[in-house]
Motif scaffolding. Structure first.
Motif, PDB file in Angstrom:
ATOM      1  N   ARG A 116      46.499  43.639  32.735  1.00 22.93           N
ATOM      2  CA  ARG A 116      45.415  42.658  32.776  1.00 22.93           C
ATOM      3  C   ARG A 116      45.284  41.896  31.455  1.00 22.93           C
ATOM      4  NH1 ARG A 116      41.081  41.774  36.169  1.00 22.93           N
ATOM      5  NH2 ARG A 116      39.235  40.847  35.225  1.00 22.93           N
ATOM      6  N   HIS A 117      45.449  42.583  30.331  1.00 22.96           N
ATOM      7  CA  HIS A 117      45.363  41.909  29.033  1.00 22.96           C
ATOM      8  C   HIS A 117      46.494  40.889  28.867  1.00 22.96           C
ATOM      9  CE1 HIS A 117      42.904  45.532  28.168  1.00 22.96           C
ATOM     10  NE2 HIS A 117      42.226  44.688  27.423  1.00 22.96           N
ATOM     11  N   ALA A 173      55.255  34.564  46.607  1.00 22.84           N
ATOM     12  CA  ALA A 173      54.584  35.864  46.496  1.00 22.84           C
ATOM     13  C   ALA A 173      53.086  35.614  46.645  1.00 22.84           C
ATOM     14  CB  ALA A 173      54.886  36.535  45.160  1.00 22.84           C
ATOM     15  N   ASP A 174      52.399  36.559  47.278  1.00 24.84           N
ATOM     16  CA  ASP A 174      50.956  36.402  47.494  1.00 24.84           C
ATOM     17  C   ASP A 174      50.142  36.796  46.275  1.00 24.84           C
ATOM     18  OD1 ASP A 174      51.279  35.652  50.272  1.00 24.84           O
ATOM     19  OD2 ASP A 174      51.812  37.736  50.650  1.00 24.84           O
ATOM     20  N   ALA A 175      50.715  37.614  45.395  1.00 26.28           N
ATOM     21  CA  ALA A 175      50.002  38.067  44.208  1.00 26.28           C
ATOM     22  C   ALA A 175      51.007  38.628  43.209  1.00 26.28           C
ATOM     23  CB  ALA A 175      48.956  39.116  44.569  1.00 26.28           C
ATOM     24  N   GLU A 221      45.682  47.769  35.114  1.00 29.46           N
ATOM     25  CA  GLU A 221      46.675  46.976  35.844  1.00 29.46           C
ATOM     26  C   GLU A 221      45.944  45.906  36.649  1.00 29.46           C
ATOM     27  OE1 GLU A 221      50.966  46.849  36.313  1.00 29.46           O
ATOM     28  OE2 GLU A 221      49.544  47.808  34.981  1.00 29.46           O
ATOM     29  N   GLY A 222      46.206  44.641  36.325  1.00 29.35           N
ATOM     30  CA  GLY A 222      45.494  43.539  36.957  1.00 29.35           C
ATOM     31  C   GLY A 222      46.298  42.850  38.041  1.00 29.35           C
ATOM     32  N   ILE A 223      45.638  41.923  38.714  1.00 26.66           N
ATOM     33  CA  ILE A 223      46.240  41.169  39.818  1.00 26.66           C
ATOM     34  C   ILE A 223      46.065  39.681  39.553  1.00 26.66           C
ATOM     35  CG2 ILE A 223      46.244  40.737  42.303  1.00 26.66           C
ATOM     36  CD1 ILE A 223      47.052  43.535  41.617  1.00 26.66           C
ATOM     37  N   LEU A 224      47.150  38.930  39.663  1.00 27.97           N
ATOM     38  CA  LEU A 224      47.106  37.472  39.533  1.00 27.97           C
ATOM     39  C   LEU A 224      47.240  36.862  40.918  1.00 27.97           C
ATOM     40  CD1 LEU A 224      47.002  35.361  37.166  1.00 27.97           C
ATOM     41  CD2 LEU A 224      49.448  35.056  37.571  1.00 27.97           C
ATOM     42  N   THR A 270      40.783  45.619  39.692  1.00 27.96           N
ATOM     43  CA  THR A 270      42.014  46.135  39.093  1.00 27.96           C
ATOM     44  C   THR A 270      42.591  47.231  39.979  1.00 27.96           C
ATOM     45  OG1 THR A 270      40.772  47.728  37.761  1.00 27.96           O
ATOM     46  CG2 THR A 270      41.269  45.596  36.753  1.00 27.96           C
ATOM     47  N   LEU A 271      43.855  47.552  39.768  1.00 29.62           N
ATOM     48  CA  LEU A 271      44.515  48.565  40.587  1.00 29.62           C
ATOM     49  C   LEU A 271      44.417  49.962  39.989  1.00 29.62           C
ATOM     50  CD1 LEU A 271      47.812  47.009  41.992  1.00 29.62           C
ATOM     51  CD2 LEU A 271      45.664  47.424  43.158  1.00 29.62           C
TER      52      LEU A 271
END
Length: 357
Positions: free
Chosen positions: A294-295, A287-289, A114-117, A315-316
């Motif tokens: 992630r893929h 939104a802050d993120a 699980e990724g973060i943008l 990553t989370l």
């Protein structure tokens, strides 16, 4: 003998007739997810999840029809109530979903994270000045004012009787004079316009001189940090670790496991109907993120290279994706076997690389 043959023929025909409907029945297969797992091009649907499902269906000789589901959550509910037989897509196997009595998962077919943008945007003048209103600076100033008030009050009470010319007996001008004296002593300016003459006043002043060395260093460190951020153009609220996401506005796509992650980590959820809308929330600073696979984030940025966003270096959580079906479904075992075959012979990895490279 002819009678025996006739009964054998009738029995075989009956068995064939009973098996025919099971082969002719079409499975209702729900589809939900984002590229590169589910890629829609007009009426054609492809992607990692779809390609693996097609291999699994071919291996078990399954007939099926694809039915679009608005979100993974809606698809899971459709499986639970029996509207569809299988849900295909990047469906995370989570503890909350496994606790649902009406659904089950196949063998995981893909491992992800699980990724973060995060936004990538030149800070405005206003955002640069925001660093001076951060909690580190504000708390230092509040502590300083409180200490000046306490020291000023003590000096005033010690000096007001014998030194009323410099520290008036009235409480407001007297405490104001005491705070001024404490501030001058703190900054080592030494105007000399006010000075204690009593032993008590001098004792308080001596203690304050020692304490002020610590107070000055603490305040100086906070201000130096704020000025560094201001001059560099960075902001105090930059996110560089998972802990900093707590209490932030986090965009999540409705019906995905990002909702569960955000809620568990006490983030302020900003829901979005799809990935495009969620990314726009980050671009518009609503939104802050953004939390998402992630893929999928990498694939989205590859398709939209000019977006002013970046993927965080952390990553989370780890994610395992599987297909959803009923716990009593006879397809569970053969589908699991087919998925393991694809993984063991390298076909699952080859399918993933075809869409990820």
């Amino acid at each position: 003998m002819p009678t025996a043959r006739r009964w054998s023929f009738v029995l075989a025909l009956a068995c064939f007739s009973s098996a025919l409907p099971a082969q002719a029945d079409q499975l209702k297969v729900g589809v939900s997810g984002s590229p590169p797992f589910v890629i829609r091009n007009g009426d054609h649907i492809s992607g990692i999840s779809l390609e693996i499902w097609r291999r699994v269906a071919e291996d078990s000789n399954l007939n099926y029809e694809l039915i679009q589901q608005p979100t993974p959550k809606a698809g899971i509910e459709a499986v639970e109530i029996g509207d569809i037989d299988v849900l295909v897509g990047p469906i995370s196997i989570t503890s909350r979903r496994l606790a649902i009595p009406g659904i089950d998962f196949t063998q995981p077919y893909f491992l992800s994270k699980e990724g973060i943008l995060l936004p990538l945007k030149t800070p405005s003048i206003f955002s640069r000045f925001q660093v001076f209103f951060g909690w580190a600076v504000i708390s230092s100033v509040l502590v300083l004012v409180s200490v000046l008030l306490v020291v000023g009050s003590l000096i005033w009470m010690a000096e007001r009787q014998k030194n009323s010319e410099q520290f008036p007996r009235d409480w407001l001008p007297g405490i104001s004079s005491g705070m001024w004296f404490a501030l001058v002593t703190l900054t080592t300016v030494g105007y000399g316009d006010k000075a204690p003459i009593t032993r008590t006043g001098r004792g308080i002043t001596g203690a304050w001189m020692v304490i002020s060395l610590i107070a000055v260093s603490s305040l100086t460190a906070s201000l130096a940090s704020a000025f560094t951020l201001f001059l560099s153009g960075a902001t105090e609220t930059a996110i560089d670790s998972p802990k900093q996401l707590s209490s932030r506005r986090i965009a999540v796509v409705e019906g995905t496991d990002g909702m569960e992650l955000a809620e568990n980590r006490e983030m302020r959820v900003v829901p979005a109907p799809n990935l495009d809308h969620a990314v726009q929330l980050v671009l518009d600073r609503k939104a802050d993120a953004l939390i998402f696979d992630r893929h999928s984030l990498r694939y989205h940025l590859k398709q939209h290279p000019n977006l002013a966003v970046r993927i965080a270096p952390f990553t989370l959580s780890d994610e395992t994706y599987g297909f959803v079906l009923k716990p009593t479904s006879p397809l569970r075992t053969p589908m699991g076997v087919s998925i393991l075959k694809l993984q063991q012979n390298g076909e699952a990895e080859a399918i993933a690389n075809k869409f990820l490279d």
